[in-house]
Design a protein around this motif. Structure first.
Motif, PDB file in Angstrom:
ATOM      1  N   ILE A 338       0.812  -1.221   0.000  1.00 47.59           N
ATOM      2  CA  ILE A 338       0.000   0.000   0.000  1.00 47.59           C
ATOM      3  C   ILE A 338       0.842   1.266   0.000  1.00 47.59           C
ATOM      4  O   ILE A 338       0.387   2.351  -0.358  1.00 47.59           O
ATOM      5  N   THR A 339       2.117   1.144   0.380  1.00 46.53           N
ATOM      6  CA  THR A 339       2.954   2.333   0.520  1.00 46.53           C
ATOM      7  C   THR A 339       3.176   3.044  -0.806  1.00 46.53           C
ATOM      8  O   THR A 339       2.980   4.239  -0.947  1.00 46.53           O
ATOM      9  N   GLU A 340       3.626   2.269  -1.782  1.00 46.43           N
ATOM     10  CA  GLU A 340       4.026   2.886  -3.045  1.00 46.43           C
ATOM     11  C   GLU A 340       3.538   2.037  -4.198  1.00 46.43           C
ATOM     12  O   GLU A 340       3.612   0.808  -4.146  1.00 46.43           O
ATOM     13  N   LYS A 341       3.086   2.666  -5.228  1.00 40.43           N
ATOM     14  CA  LYS A 341       2.592   1.947  -6.392  1.00 40.43           C
ATOM     15  C   LYS A 341       3.756   1.381  -7.194  1.00 40.43           C
ATOM     16  O   LYS A 341       4.610   2.146  -7.661  1.00 40.43           O
ATOM     17  N   PRO A 342       3.819   0.044  -7.354  1.00 40.90           N
ATOM     18  CA  PRO A 342       4.889  -0.525  -8.175  1.00 40.90           C
ATOM     19  C   PRO A 342       4.764  -0.060  -9.623  1.00 40.90           C
ATOM     20  O   PRO A 342       3.669   0.220 -10.111  1.00 40.90           O
ATOM     21  N   LYS A 343       5.886   0.003 -10.302  1.00 43.99           N
ATOM     22  CA  LYS A 343       5.910   0.482 -11.670  1.00 43.99           C
ATOM     23  C   LYS A 343       5.046  -0.411 -12.572  1.00 43.99           C
ATOM     24  O   LYS A 343       5.187  -1.622 -12.574  1.00 43.99           O
ATOM     25  N   ARG A 508       2.501 -13.378  -6.262  1.00 43.55           N
ATOM     26  CA  ARG A 508       3.894 -12.970  -6.183  1.00 43.55           C
ATOM     27  C   ARG A 508       4.283 -12.113  -7.383  1.00 43.55           C
ATOM     28  O   ARG A 508       3.788 -12.333  -8.495  1.00 43.55           O
ATOM     29  N   ALA A 509       5.165 -11.168  -7.165  1.00 45.54           N
ATOM     30  CA  ALA A 509       5.691 -10.389  -8.289  1.00 45.54           C
ATOM     31  C   ALA A 509       6.372 -11.339  -9.274  1.00 45.54           C
ATOM     32  O   ALA A 509       7.084 -12.264  -8.872  1.00 45.54           O
ATOM     33  N   GLY A 510       6.132 -11.133 -10.544  1.00 38.76           N
ATOM     34  CA  GLY A 510       6.734 -11.997 -11.561  1.00 38.76           C
ATOM     35  C   GLY A 510       5.907 -13.230 -11.869  1.00 38.76           C
ATOM     36  O   GLY A 510       6.346 -14.097 -12.632  1.00 38.76           O
ATOM     37  N   ALA A 511       4.707 -13.322 -11.281  1.00 40.57           N
ATOM     38  CA  ALA A 511       3.856 -14.495 -11.540  1.00 40.57           C
ATOM     39  C   ALA A 511       3.496 -14.595 -13.022  1.00 40.57           C
ATOM     40  O   ALA A 511       3.421 -15.695 -13.576  1.00 40.57           O
ATOM     41  N   ASP A 512       3.289 -13.452 -13.657  1.00 46.25           N
ATOM     42  CA  ASP A 512       2.937 -13.472 -15.086  1.00 46.25           C
ATOM     43  C   ASP A 512       4.104 -13.960 -15.940  1.00 46.25           C
ATOM     44  O   ASP A 512       3.918 -14.729 -16.889  1.00 46.25           O
ATOM     45  N   THR A 513       5.308 -13.544 -15.590  1.00 49.20           N
ATOM     46  CA  THR A 513       6.486 -13.980 -16.361  1.00 49.20           C
ATOM     47  C   THR A 513       6.672 -15.492 -16.255  1.00 49.20           C
ATOM     48  O   THR A 513       6.945 -16.168 -17.255  1.00 49.20           O
ATOM     49  N   LEU A 514       6.531 -16.026 -15.042  1.00 49.79           N
ATOM     50  CA  LEU A 514       6.662 -17.473 -14.866  1.00 49.79           C
ATOM     51  C   LEU A 514       5.571 -18.213 -15.635  1.00 49.79           C
ATOM     52  O   LEU A 514       5.832 -19.254 -16.256  1.00 49.79           O
ATOM     53  N   ALA A 515       4.352 -17.667 -15.610  1.00 52.63           N
ATOM     54  CA  ALA A 515       3.250 -18.312 -16.332  1.00 52.63           C
ATOM     55  C   ALA A 515       3.545 -18.384 -17.829  1.00 52.63           C
ATOM     56  O   ALA A 515       3.240 -19.389 -18.487  1.00 52.63           O
ATOM     57  N   GLN A 516       4.144 -17.333 -18.358  1.00 52.87           N
ATOM     58  CA  GLN A 516       4.481 -17.339 -19.782  1.00 52.87           C
ATOM     59  C   GLN A 516       5.559 -18.375 -20.088  1.00 52.87           C
ATOM     60  O   GLN A 516       5.548 -19.007 -21.145  1.00 52.87           O
ATOM     61  N   LYS A 517       6.490 -18.570 -19.178  1.00 57.73           N
ATOM     62  CA  LYS A 517       7.512 -19.617 -19.384  1.00 57.73           C
ATOM     63  C   LYS A 517       6.879 -21.005 -19.342  1.00 57.73           C
ATOM     64  O   LYS A 517       7.260 -21.898 -20.096  1.00 57.73           O
ATOM     65  N   LEU A 518       5.920 -21.185 -18.425  1.00 59.85           N
ATOM     66  CA  LEU A 518       5.285 -22.497 -18.267  1.00 59.85           C
ATOM     67  C   LEU A 518       4.207 -22.746 -19.318  1.00 59.85           C
ATOM     68  O   LEU A 518       3.817 -23.890 -19.550  1.00 59.85           O
ATOM     69  N   GLY A 519       3.709 -21.669 -19.922  1.00 52.69           N
ATOM     70  CA  GLY A 519       2.621 -21.821 -20.894  1.00 52.69           C
ATOM     71  C   GLY A 519       1.286 -22.077 -20.229  1.00 52.69           C
ATOM     72  O   GLY A 519       0.447 -22.813 -20.749  1.00 52.69           O
ATOM     73  N   ILE A 520       1.060 -21.473 -19.041  1.00 54.67           N
ATOM     74  CA  ILE A 520      -0.220 -21.623 -18.351  1.00 54.67           C
ATOM     75  C   ILE A 520      -0.918 -20.269 -18.323  1.00 54.67           C
ATOM     76  O   ILE A 520      -0.284 -19.222 -18.444  1.00 54.67           O
ATOM     77  N   SER A 521      -2.223 -20.307 -18.135  1.00 54.81           N
ATOM     78  CA  SER A 521      -2.992 -19.067 -18.187  1.00 54.81           C
ATOM     79  C   SER A 521      -3.141 -18.459 -16.793  1.00 54.81           C
ATOM     80  O   SER A 521      -2.981 -19.143 -15.778  1.00 54.81           O
ATOM     81  N   TYR A 522      -3.443 -17.160 -16.778  1.00 57.52           N
ATOM     82  CA  TYR A 522      -3.645 -16.454 -15.517  1.00 57.52           C
ATOM     83  C   TYR A 522      -4.708 -15.390 -15.712  1.00 57.52           C
ATOM     84  O   TYR A 522      -4.992 -14.980 -16.839  1.00 57.52           O
ATOM     85  N   ASP A 523      -5.301 -14.950 -14.581  1.00 54.75           N
ATOM     86  CA  ASP A 523      -6.385 -13.978 -14.682  1.00 54.75           C
ATOM     87  C   ASP A 523      -5.834 -12.554 -14.680  1.00 54.75           C
ATOM     88  O   ASP A 523      -4.612 -12.339 -14.695  1.00 54.75           O
ATOM     89  N   SER A 524      -6.739 -11.580 -14.627  1.00 53.18           N
ATOM     90  CA  SER A 524      -6.303 -10.189 -14.727  1.00 53.18           C
ATOM     91  C   SER A 524      -5.477  -9.742 -13.525  1.00 53.18           C
ATOM     92  O   SER A 524      -4.779  -8.739 -13.589  1.00 53.18           O
ATOM     93  N   TYR A 525      -5.562 -10.494 -12.407  1.00 53.04           N
ATOM     94  CA  TYR A 525      -4.756 -10.152 -11.234  1.00 53.04           C
ATOM     95  C   TYR A 525      -3.438 -10.931 -11.207  1.00 53.04           C
ATOM     96  O   TYR A 525      -2.657 -10.791 -10.292  1.00 53.04           O
ATOM     97  N   HIS A 526      -3.243 -11.837 -12.194  1.00 53.57           N
ATOM     98  CA  HIS A 526      -2.064 -12.703 -12.323  1.00 53.57           C
ATOM     99  C   HIS A 526      -2.128 -13.915 -11.392  1.00 53.57           C
ATOM    100  O   HIS A 526      -1.108 -14.558 -11.156  1.00 53.57           O
ATOM    101  N   PHE A 527      -3.315 -14.228 -10.839  1.00 53.12           N
ATOM    102  CA  PHE A 527      -3.488 -15.525 -10.195  1.00 53.12           C
ATOM    103  C   PHE A 527      -3.593 -16.576 -11.304  1.00 53.12           C
ATOM    104  O   PHE A 527      -4.227 -16.335 -12.340  1.00 53.12           O
TER     105      PHE A 527
END
Length: 665
Positions: A338-343, A508-527
């Motif tokens: 909540i402190t700072e908005k990540p880039k 976790r940060a980077g969840a989308d990057t890992l999903a792309q490596k694994l070839g699995i799908s994720y939702d708009s929140y990166h779950f």
């Protein structure tokens, strides 16, 4: 001449409420090539399947169409029934008249007409189906678990105990995850470390588990049963085989004022450190960003005092290739910062409630470290600003969660329970203190959860105020919390010594990057997304990859452990056979027409397309064409749709079949 059977399901009232199934069956019976058509209330039931099997035999059917629900629900069921009746299972097609028809239409006549059209199309398609044989691929009976929190540890231990090799990869220097940071756990108030530490030690000592900490997944190749995983093992600057874990290097390190992230920056650590006393492995790591040696080339104290000579400043990252047959993803969660908005974050609402500017406004995990016996205060709850005992503590729930205007619409699920736990821990440690909780409603779905929450209110005397905080500011050494109690319609103002925010759970940060490596799908929140919310809750759409824990969505510890064991059971089921059968619905390349543009290779989400060299008898290269590896192909048809020369076709979805379906309308 084809002899097609059509079986129309009522699906209870799901279909028959909107579609006249008897009329659909009657119209299907008049289609060319249809030898038999009927309807039944529950076609997926045992009597329904027997009806289908008997019809195949009695009417000598050479193809069947089941007009019912989505193929994702029961295609396998009906194909197995067709197989047991002696029919090739891939001569069975499903017409989806539930999701595509009865659930989306209200007019009965129009829905019935559409259902008849869908059935006619599938009859045209099944006529041109070919007898296919399942593809068999060998299985490497070795699994990868990504993430060393409670989910990853449970999954790894279950698989290893079944006698299979496991590679556990954790990106932090130690396994344990967030559970290692907790004080007690709800609803039993067990010591978190007492539960967690034995499991961590079991992982380290298990002969079937290979542990890679301080490591990340670099690349993922292959397919179910035959993955090739490249792991980047980051340089610790400490040789693990030589280190005895004596701790002299950490004690002698002159750089000791680095904020300790494990303690949520409430304490400090040296540049060479072990994250926490129970860490596994008990091998230190040098924080190169803050180490004097790496910044100036001077110091080297740790190397001088290390008896076994384990310090190696020249150590570099290693790339390790691990062959595995299945993957369990258990990367966990982190709290809404909540402190700072990540880039680049789409989430709004940062900088609220004075978090990051008022030192006595903290989040739930920071409170856990204050309450923990292994924390920076030795288990005493003290204010970060002046080290005094807080006599009034305000807990604020739903900070970020269930707030569409801030970008997070979901419930974080665990906040109600851990806030109730926090009020108890606070009362147990500061008997004359008073806890206030601002909440909208209490969500306590779990065994003994509601009783636990009531105990916080009725026995531990936590004051729950139904309403949201409108303003929060510092006044002297107090934090003034203003809000409203909507249950009695009055404004509330509390001068608190400490404020604890129940911030939202995020991937976790980077969840989308890992999903792309694994070839699995994720939702708009990166779950990460499961294959089916009800029937395949731990499986991904990509075969051979399973989900465990909060990487899929907010979960408490019991649910996380249950899902981890379920994922492990799926892996063990996969490993039960030496060879894996896959559906033969895969793409094939017509090599005569292929012009080797390899556009199919660019668009294939499974990495199934390869370059194939065609040579003459003398070994001279004639030309290059595309080749689809059937073991990797997921049958999505993207290559077929994108091929400019129409050289790729998907079995079961050939151009001829598609045209026949269109002409049937």
């Amino acid at each position: 001449m084809s002899r097609i059977g059509v079986f129309v399901c009522h699906c209870g009232e799901n279909i028959s409420r909107t579609v006249d199934v008897e009329r659909v069956a009657a119209e299907a019976a008049r289609l060319p090539g249809v030898a038999y058509a009927t309807d039944y209330k529950y076609m997926c039931s045992d009597p329904g399947q027997n009806l289908l099997k008997n019809a195949v035999t009695e009417h000598r059917l050479d193809g069947i169409v089941v007009a019912a629900c989505s193929p994702r629900m029961h295609e396998k069921t009906f194909r197995n029934a067709a197989k047991s009746a002696g029919l090739n299972p891939f001569l069975c097609e499903m017409a989806n008249i539930r999701e595509h028809c009865s659930w989306v239409h209200e007019d009965r006549d129009e829905a019935t007409a559409k259902a008849s059209d869908i059935v006619a199309m599938m009859v045209a398609r099944v006529k041109k189906d070919k007898r296919l044989v399942p593809i068999t691929v060998p299985v490497t009976k070795r699994s990868l678990v990504i993430g060393g929190g409670i989910a990853g540890i449970q999954a790894a231990l279950d698989i290893a105990d079944a006698g299979h090799q496991v590679v556990l990869v954790e990106r932090e220097p130690s396994i344990g995850g967030h559970m290692a940071q907790l004080s007690e756990t709800f609803p039993t108030l067990d010591c978190s470390q007492c539960i967690m530490t034995p499991k961590m030690v079991d992982v380290a000592n298990h002969p079937n588990i290979t542990l890679h900490t301080y490591s990340e997944i670099e690349a993922v190749d292959g397919y179910i049963g035959n993955f090739q995983i490249t792991v980047r093992k980051k340089a610790r600057s400490v040789i693990e085989e030589k280190c005895t874990g004596c701790g002299v290097c950490s004690a002698k390190c002159p750089q000791k004022k680095i904020p300790n992230t494990f303690d949520k920056n409430l304490g400090t650590r040296p540049a060479i450190y072990v994250p926490f006393p129970q860490a596994v492995p008990n091998t230190p790591v040098i924080d190169r960003a803050n180490c004097t040696w790496f910044k100036t080339g001077k110091c080297g104290v740790c190397q001088k005092v290390c008896g076994p000579g384990a310090i190696n400043y020249e150590q570099e990252d290693q790339l390790i290739v691990e062959p595995v047959g299945a993957i369990v993803v258990a990367t966990g969660f982190e709290l809404y910062s909540i402190t700072e908005k990540p880039k680049g974050s789409p989430i709004k609402g940062y900088g609220e409630f004075g978090h990051g500017t008022i030192p006595d406004v903290i989040d739930g995990l920071t409170f856990e470290r204050l309450a923990s016996a292994s924390g920076p205060t030795g288990g005493k709850i003290l204010r970060p600003s002046d080290g005094k005992e807080p006599k009034q503590v305000v807990f604020v729930q739903c900070v970020g969660s269930r707030a569409r205007e801030k970008g997070i619409s979901y419930c974080s699920k665990i906040c109600c329970m851990y806030t109730a736990k926090h009020t108890m821990l606070y009362k147990h440690k500061i008997h004359d203190g008073q806890a206030y909780v601002f909440f909208m409603d209490a969500r306590t779905p779990g065994k003994s959860y509601d009783e636990f929450w009531r105990r916080a209110v009725e026995e531990e005397e936590a004051v729950y105020i139904r309403g949201m905080v409108s303003r929060l500011y510092q006044k002297g050494d107090k934090v003034v919390v203003m809000g409203s109690d909507i249950s009695v319609g009055v404004q509330v103002e509390i001068e608190a010594d400490l404020v604890v925010l129940a911030t939202a759970v995020q991937p976790r940060a980077g969840a989308d990057t890992l999903a792309q490596k694994l070839g699995i799908s994720y939702d708009s929140y990166h779950f990460y997304s499961e294959a089916h919310a009800k029937l395949k809750p731990v499986e991904c759409a990509t075969a051979g990859i399973y989900l465990a824990g909060a990487c899929q969505g907010p979960k408490d510890i019991p649910d996380t452990v249950s899902q981890a064991s379920a994922a492990a059971a799926k892996v063990m089921t996969l490993f039960a056979k030496d060879e894996l059968e896959r559906e033969p619905i895969v793409a094939k390349v017509n090599e005569k027409n292929c012009v080797a543009c390899l556009y199919c290779k660019k668009v294939c989400p499974y990495g199934a397309v390869e370059e194939k060299e065609i040579r003459d008898r003398q070994g001279n290269l004639i030309r290059v064409v595309a080749y689809v590896n059937p073991g990797v192909c997921g049958g999505c048809g993207t290559c077929q749709a994108s091929c400019p020369s129409k050289s790729v076709e998907l079995d079961g979805y050939t151009d001829e079949q598609i045209m026949a379906m269109i002409e049937a309308l």
